[in-house]
Design a protein around this motif. Structure first.
Motif, PDB file in Angstrom:
ATOM      1  N   HIS A   1       0.853  -1.191   0.000  1.00  0.00           N
ATOM      2  CA  HIS A   1       0.000   0.000   0.000  1.00  0.00           C
ATOM      3  C   HIS A   1       0.886   1.237   0.000  1.00  0.00           C
ATOM      4  CE1 HIS A   1      -3.067   2.861   1.313  1.00  0.00           C
ATOM      5  NE2 HIS A   1      -3.991   1.930   1.184  1.00  0.00           N
ATOM      6  N   ALA A   2       0.381   2.338  -0.534  1.00  0.00           N
ATOM      7  CA  ALA A   2       1.094   3.596  -0.390  1.00  0.00           C
ATOM      8  C   ALA A   2       1.262   3.909   1.099  1.00  0.00           C
ATOM      9  CB  ALA A   2       0.331   4.711  -1.080  1.00  0.00           C
ATOM     10  N   PRO A   3       2.371   4.552   1.488  1.00  0.00           N
ATOM     11  CA  PRO A   3       3.440   5.062   0.633  1.00  0.00           C
ATOM     12  C   PRO A   3       4.387   3.962   0.175  1.00  0.00           C
ATOM     13  CG  PRO A   3       3.972   5.463   2.932  1.00  0.00           C
ATOM     14  CD  PRO A   3       2.592   4.878   2.916  1.00  0.00           C
ATOM     15  N   HIS A   4       4.765   4.007  -1.102  1.00  0.00           N
ATOM     16  CA  HIS A   4       5.754   3.073  -1.621  1.00  0.00           C
ATOM     17  C   HIS A   4       7.133   3.530  -1.150  1.00  0.00           C
ATOM     18  CE1 HIS A   4       2.809   2.115  -5.166  1.00  0.00           C
ATOM     19  NE2 HIS A   4       2.378   1.685  -3.996  1.00  0.00           N
ATOM     20  N   GLN A   5       7.686   2.819  -0.196  1.00  0.00           N
ATOM     21  CA  GLN A   5       8.962   3.195   0.416  1.00  0.00           C
ATOM     22  C   GLN A   5       9.793   1.935   0.609  1.00  0.00           C
ATOM     23  OE1 GLN A   5       7.181   5.019   3.904  1.00  0.00           O
ATOM     24  NE2 GLN A   5       7.676   7.073   3.185  1.00  0.00           N
TER      25      GLN A   5
ATOM     26  N   PHE B   1       8.237   0.433  -6.470  1.00  0.00           N
ATOM     27  CA  PHE B   1       7.212  -0.538  -6.060  1.00  0.00           C
ATOM     28  C   PHE B   1       7.794  -1.951  -6.025  1.00  0.00           C
ATOM     29  CE2 PHE B   1       4.029  -3.742  -6.898  1.00  0.00           C
ATOM     30  CZ  PHE B   1       3.020  -3.417  -6.001  1.00  0.00           C
ATOM     31  N   ALA B   2       8.550  -2.309  -7.064  1.00  0.00           N
ATOM     32  CA  ALA B   2       9.147  -3.644  -7.117  1.00  0.00           C
ATOM     33  C   ALA B   2      10.100  -3.858  -5.944  1.00  0.00           C
ATOM     34  CB  ALA B   2       9.883  -3.834  -8.442  1.00  0.00           C
ATOM     35  N   ALA B   3      10.883  -2.835  -5.615  1.00  0.00           N
ATOM     36  CA  ALA B   3      11.797  -2.932  -4.470  1.00  0.00           C
ATOM     37  C   ALA B   3      11.015  -3.129  -3.177  1.00  0.00           C
ATOM     38  CB  ALA B   3      12.654  -1.671  -4.393  1.00  0.00           C
ATOM     39  N   PHE B   4       9.909  -2.429  -3.044  1.00  0.00           N
ATOM     40  CA  PHE B   4       9.032  -2.537  -1.874  1.00  0.00           C
ATOM     41  C   PHE B   4       8.535  -3.977  -1.729  1.00  0.00           C
ATOM     42  CE2 PHE B   4       5.073  -0.232   0.102  1.00  0.00           C
ATOM     43  CZ  PHE B   4       5.565  -0.448   1.368  1.00  0.00           C
ATOM     44  N   LEU B   5       8.121  -4.572  -2.848  1.00  0.00           N
ATOM     45  CA  LEU B   5       7.592  -5.933  -2.818  1.00  0.00           C
ATOM     46  C   LEU B   5       8.699  -6.954  -2.545  1.00  0.00           C
ATOM     47  CD1 LEU B   5       5.351  -7.966  -3.101  1.00  0.00           C
ATOM     48  CD2 LEU B   5       5.488  -7.742  -5.590  1.00  0.00           C
TER      49      LEU B   5
ATOM     50  N   PHE C   1       4.629  12.092  -5.574  1.00  0.00           N
ATOM     51  CA  PHE C   1       5.702  12.002  -4.585  1.00  0.00           C
ATOM     52  C   PHE C   1       5.174  12.211  -3.183  1.00  0.00           C
ATOM     53  CE2 PHE C   1       5.376  16.524  -5.369  1.00  0.00           C
ATOM     54  CZ  PHE C   1       5.603  17.095  -4.142  1.00  0.00           C
ATOM     55  N   ASN C   2       3.970  12.778  -3.051  1.00  0.00           N
ATOM     56  CA  ASN C   2       3.356  13.037  -1.750  1.00  0.00           C
ATOM     57  C   ASN C   2       1.877  12.763  -1.878  1.00  0.00           C
ATOM     58  OD1 ASN C   2       2.330  13.959   0.670  1.00  0.00           O
ATOM     59  ND2 ASN C   2       2.994  16.077   0.409  1.00  0.00           N
ATOM     60  N   GLU C   3       1.442  11.623  -1.378  1.00  0.00           N
ATOM     61  CA  GLU C   3       0.043  11.241  -1.496  1.00  0.00           C
ATOM     62  C   GLU C   3      -0.892  12.263  -0.863  1.00  0.00           C
ATOM     63  OE1 GLU C   3      -2.330   7.006  -0.911  1.00  0.00           O
ATOM     64  OE2 GLU C   3      -1.074   7.776   0.703  1.00  0.00           O
TER      65      GLU C   3
ATOM     66  N   ASN D   1      11.723  10.979   2.471  1.00  0.00           N
ATOM     67  CA  ASN D   1      11.217  12.312   2.142  1.00  0.00           C
ATOM     68  C   ASN D   1      10.132  12.296   1.079  1.00  0.00           C
ATOM     69  OD1 ASN D   1      12.887  13.719   3.955  1.00  0.00           O
ATOM     70  ND2 ASN D   1      14.608  13.571   2.535  1.00  0.00           N
ATOM     71  N   THR D   2       9.672  11.101   0.697  1.00  0.00           N
ATOM     72  CA  THR D   2       8.537  10.992  -0.214  1.00  0.00           C
ATOM     73  C   THR D   2       7.498  10.071   0.402  1.00  0.00           C
ATOM     74  OG1 THR D   2       9.443   9.096  -1.438  1.00  0.00           O
ATOM     75  CG2 THR D   2       9.992  11.317  -2.247  1.00  0.00           C
ATOM     76  N   PHE D   3       6.268  10.298   0.005  1.00  0.00           N
ATOM     77  CA  PHE D   3       5.122   9.471   0.419  1.00  0.00           C
ATOM     78  C   PHE D   3       4.465   9.027  -0.879  1.00  0.00           C
ATOM     79  CE2 PHE D   3       1.360   8.283   2.821  1.00  0.00           C
ATOM     80  CZ  PHE D   3       1.823   8.091   4.106  1.00  0.00           C
ATOM     81  N   ALA D   4       5.125   8.100  -1.570  1.00  0.00           N
ATOM     82  CA  ALA D   4       4.932   7.917  -3.007  1.00  0.00           C
ATOM     83  C   ALA D   4       3.852   6.900  -3.373  1.00  0.00           C
ATOM     84  CB  ALA D   4       6.256   7.489  -3.642  1.00  0.00           C
ATOM     85  N   HIS D   5       3.345   7.086  -4.592  1.00  0.00           N
ATOM     86  CA  HIS D   5       2.416   6.145  -5.219  1.00  0.00           C
ATOM     87  C   HIS D   5       2.700   6.156  -6.714  1.00  0.00           C
ATOM     88  CE1 HIS D   5      -1.094   3.753  -6.001  1.00  0.00           C
ATOM     89  NE2 HIS D   5      -1.623   3.949  -4.804  1.00  0.00           N
ATOM     90  N   TYR D   6       2.547   4.997  -7.374  1.00  0.00           N
ATOM     91  CA  TYR D   6       2.853   4.944  -8.803  1.00  0.00           C
ATOM     92  C   TYR D   6       1.649   5.295  -9.674  1.00  0.00           C
ATOM     93  CZ  TYR D   6       1.252  -0.057  -8.519  1.00  0.00           C
ATOM     94  OH  TYR D   6       0.561  -1.229  -8.301  1.00  0.00           O
ATOM     95  N   ALA D   7       1.906   5.563 -10.944  1.00  0.00           N
ATOM     96  CA  ALA D   7       0.849   5.862 -11.909  1.00  0.00           C
ATOM     97  C   ALA D   7       0.013   4.615 -12.167  1.00  0.00           C
ATOM     98  CB  ALA D   7       1.467   6.371 -13.214  1.00  0.00           C
ATOM     99  N   HIS D   8      -1.270   4.837 -12.517  1.00  0.00           N
ATOM    100  CA  HIS D   8      -2.173   3.687 -12.603  1.00  0.00           C
ATOM    101  C   HIS D   8      -1.892   2.759 -13.784  1.00  0.00           C
ATOM    102  CE1 HIS D   8      -5.252   6.630 -14.657  1.00  0.00           C
ATOM    103  NE2 HIS D   8      -4.199   6.424 -15.389  1.00  0.00           N
ATOM    104  N   GLY D   9      -1.039   3.163 -14.707  1.00  0.00           N
ATOM    105  CA  GLY D   9      -0.649   2.227 -15.757  1.00  0.00           C
ATOM    106  C   GLY D   9       0.075   1.017 -15.195  1.00  0.00           C
ATOM    107  N   TRP D  10       0.883   1.215 -14.152  1.00  0.00           N
ATOM    108  CA  TRP D  10       1.584   0.094 -13.526  1.00  0.00           C
ATOM    109  C   TRP D  10       0.649  -0.768 -12.703  1.00  0.00           C
ATOM    110  CZ3 TRP D  10       5.536  -1.523 -15.739  1.00  0.00           C
ATOM    111  CH2 TRP D  10       6.514  -0.670 -16.276  1.00  0.00           C
TER     112      TRP D  10
END
Length: 774
Positions: free
Chosen positions: A231-235, A303-307, A350-352, A377-386
């Motif tokens: 789940h976001a944030p992707h960190q 995201f891949a690194a997170f997983l 970069f910031n949800e 320093n980011t609270f990230a989420h990817y684009a919905h294409g991914w």
């Protein structure tokens, strides 16, 4: 007749010599009873695990699948909390009052967000049978207005049958600075410069098991281990991100083709399966600019690194079970709670918190954070294409009732109770089927009464026979779905789907979000010939569509899905002391979650307090609300009192008093509303604007100093966590001039916060936040 207590099994004579002692006996399962480890991952799509065709490295999960079973027709509710309630109760989400999530609860039985006691939890059943029960990670199964230190605690994990709990209560949290709860109280994260929540959850799970086995070597255990990833944030730790540099430069269209090919080779999908059409809101990779491709590829690398980092943590947890000699006799189930998330919309962010406040994250603004994407320093989420690629080969994503929202991986590893390891099972299965399956494998039944409360019927059906026999008959012939006006009805290989656009979420697809929910057209898919839902055959089979629509109404009525509603506002659950305007806070108390703290957004308020500075000086936070990605704080630093307003990490406004000598002092902050400002052009078109503020900071009897805050946060300080703190600043710091928790080192008597005037509320943005909080 009322219960008279347990009968004494010995004999009581007049003296000890004529008596026989007997001890009360705790429930105890027979020797050799399996343990149960239920692992729930968050926002991971059907095609995200390596063993389901992904390009992401998940070797530990793949190893469990290789020695266990993969289901290719497992289904959820399309949203996290509703699915989690199904996994733990065996009832449908509406029966549990979680037709959506508690943050967007409404006052109807299927949607009030408070699981009734008649929907007892698997954890409580096993606890009373003599299991040790542990919950680690994301809970998100209680009302947000009941998550403060004031409770009530009956819907926290320990109130639902878990002996021990370590994790977080809300829907998401910062992976580097999480909102942590241990049992029934909040705690700070361990002070480790390399800290990451996923690692901490693996440590906590192993700690619980080792505590048990240090004393009792035979008691079976049930652990519900639920990560915050993905789940976001992707960190993710930087070394994991670096592994993926350049791995997704080919883009999401090519990735979908590669994943499907591998799924066919693995037997996850049958030969001839076609990719579902790319949604009209997702742009073709080849049409993107070089900057867009570079940005979006980076988002998927994170995201891949997170997983993969999550996979390593699962590996450590499972290795710990194996080291205790208990792996073969532990039922391990790994599931995701819904399809991959499209909440990053077109460009990711970069910031949800920008999204929660109606501010679009542009490609240019995202690129400014390219090098630190996925870091603290980011609270990230990817684009919905991914996210669409993560749900390969299905259409759409989380919150919709297409298979992109409801079809998810299920891995079962249980060497002592499964046949043909490494094979794929195709029986149609739903999250409600997990509880009866576990109980059958343990030789137990769900009781008619639990803690004196009559229990509603278990809607799930056991699929234990499919673990032993790949040709076992279907246990589930039909299942209804409903989520924010999106509907689906499955029966014997056919599924009808009715899509309703999400109000406030235009990126989910075309259509009128204000259209009546029950007037939306139905599509029809024959899953026996079209597993990917690539061909709508409704026009060819109108009679089947009519039958499935009628059946949907029957099932929806049976399980409490009415009234169907797509428009759901946030924060409708009644709050304690709703009319209160004066709030007193003291140091050394717990963080007050924003859902139970005073609403200071776009509302005049005053803060005052008394403190003492010893000889030699003091420093620290007096009061703060929010965090690094948006909020305000009053703190003592470098011998002065400072007020800082953090506008979503984009702009900061600061004012300071004169020097503060040793001795007793008082301070006051007065916030008044000032001129409006444009939040974003799209909101201006809707007639919505933000308000600036005029802040006056006073110390003792000296003249107050003024600060013009041209932009104040309009709608939300944060999604969950980052609440109001007195004497410290929890989780991430509001100001970059200190490091959290920055506890006040002087003597702080109390802080009083008074709100005045009516709140400036925007129902449209409350509704959008209710969508995004999932």
């Amino acid at each position: 007749m009322t219960w008279q207590g347990e009968r004494f099994q010995g004999r009581i004579g007049l003296t000890d010599a004529t008596s026989t002692p007997a001890w009360p006996q705790r429930p105890r399962m027979k020797a050799g009873t399996p343990n149960v480890l239920m692992i729930v991952v968050d926002d991971v799509g059907f095609g995200h695990f390596g063993c389901y065709g992904s390009s992401v490295d998940t070797p530990n999960i793949d190893r469990l699948a290789g020695k266990g079973l993969r289901f290719n027709s497992f289904h959820t509710t399309a949203l996290c909390s509703p699915t989690r309630s199904c996994l733990l109760t065996g009832r449908n989400a509406h029966t549990n009052g979680l037709g959506n999530i508690a943050e967007s609860a409404s006052g109807y039985p299927g949607y009030h967000g408070m699981i009734p006691r008649s929907s007892g939890f698997l954890s409580r059943v096993l606890q009373q049978e003599g299991f040790a029960t542990f919950m680690v990670g994301k809970w998100h199964l209680c009302s947000p207005v009941e998550t403060s230190a004031a409770g009530p605690f009956h819907d926290w994990p320990l109130g639902r049958g878990f002996d021990r709990f370590y994790g977080f209560l809300g829907g998401e949290t910062d992976q580097y600075d999480p909102d942590l709860v241990h049992d029934n109280h909040r705690v700070e994260r361990p002070h480790d410069p390399d800290y990451h929540l996923t690692d901490d959850l693996a440590r906590a799970g192993l700690s619980f098991l080792r505590d048990l086995r240090s004393v009792d070597t035979t008691k079976p255990w049930f652990m519900y281990w639920s990560s915050g990833a993905c789940h976001a944030p992707h960190q993710a730790p930087p070394e994991y991100i670096e592994r993926y540099r350049g791995r997704f430069d080919h883009g999401w269209d090519a990735e979908r083709e590669r994943v499907l090919q591998r799924q066919i080779e693995m037997g996850i999908m049958p030969p001839g399966t076609q990719l579902s059409e790319r949604p009209e809101v997702v742009r073709a990779w080849a049409e993107l600019s070089p900057d867009q491709q570079r940005l979006y590829a980076r988002q998927m690398e994170v995201f891949a690194a997170f997983l993969t980092h999550l996979d390593d943590a699962i590996g450590r947890l499972v290795a710990g079970v194996e080291a205790m000699g208990e792996l073969d006799n532990t039922i391990i189930m790994i599931v995701s709670d819904n399809g991959a998330s499209g909440e990053g919309q077109d460009n990711g962010t970069f910031n949800e918190n920008l999204m929660f406040n109606g501010i679009p994250a542009s490609v240019a603004s995202n690129l400014e954070h390219f090098d630190e994407w996925g870091g603290p320093n980011t609270f990230a989420h990817y684009a919905h294409g991914w996210c669409h690629a993560g749900n390969t080969p299905f259409p759409k994503w989380k919150r919709t009732t297409y298979n992109g929202g409801i079809a998810d991986p299920l891995i079962v590893h249980y060497p002592n109770g499964t046949a043909l390891p490494g094979s794929v099972r195709g029986q149609y299965t739903h999250a409600i089927d997990v509880v009866p399956t576990v109980l059958e494998l343990l030789g137990l039944e769900f009781p008619d009464h639990l803690d004196g409360v009559p229990q509603t019927e278990i809607a799930g059906r056991s699929f234990a026979s499919a673990l032993r026999d790949p040709q076992a008959p279907e246990h589930r012939h039909q299942q209804y779905f409903e989520m924010y006006g999106n509907r689906a009805m499955y029966r014997d290989g056919w599924v009808a789907v009715s899509f309703h656009p999400m109000p406030g979420m235009p990126s989910d697809g075309a259509g009128d979000p204000n259209a009546p929910e029950l007037d939306m057209p139905w599509e029809l898919y024959d899953l026996r010939a079209d597993r990917s839902q690539s061909r709508d055959v409704a026009a060819e089979h109108p009679d089947i569509v009519r039958d499935l629509e009628r059946l949907w109404f029957v099932e929806a009525g049976k399980y409490g899905a009415f009234p169907v509603h797509a428009h759901v506002l946030n924060g409708q659950t009644p709050r304690p002391d709703a009319e209160r305007t004066v709030f007193t806070y003291w140091p050394d108390t717990s963080t007050v979650p924003n859902d139970t703290a005073p609403r200071t957004l776009q509302r005049p308020f005053t803060v005052s307090g008394r403190f003492t500075v010893p000889e030699g000086g003091a420093e620290g936070v007096l009061i703060a609300q929010g965090g690094k990605f948006g909020g305000w704080t009053v703190f003592l630093h470098d011998g002065r009192v400072h007020y800082e307003y953090n506008y979503l990490g984009l702009e900061r406004f600061t004012v300071s008093t004169g020097p503060v000598a040793p001795g007793a002092h008082s301070f006051q902050v007065d916030v008044a509303l000032a001129d409006p400002f444009e939040i974003a052009p799209a909101l201006t078109a809707l007639g919505l604007s933000g308000r600036g503020g005029l802040v006056r900071l006073g110390l003792d009897d000296s003249d107050a100093v003024s600060l013009q805050v041209t932009k104040m946060i309009p709608f939300n300080y944060s999604l969950t966590g980052e609440g109001l703190c007195c004497g410290f600043d929890s989780e991430t710091p509001v100001s970059n001039r200190y490091t959290a928790p920055f506890r006040f080192t002087g003597e702080l008597a109390e802080v009083v916060l008074s709100v005045r005037g009516d709140e400036v509320r925007h129902p449209e943005k409350d509704e959008e936040r209710a969508r995004l909080v999932q």
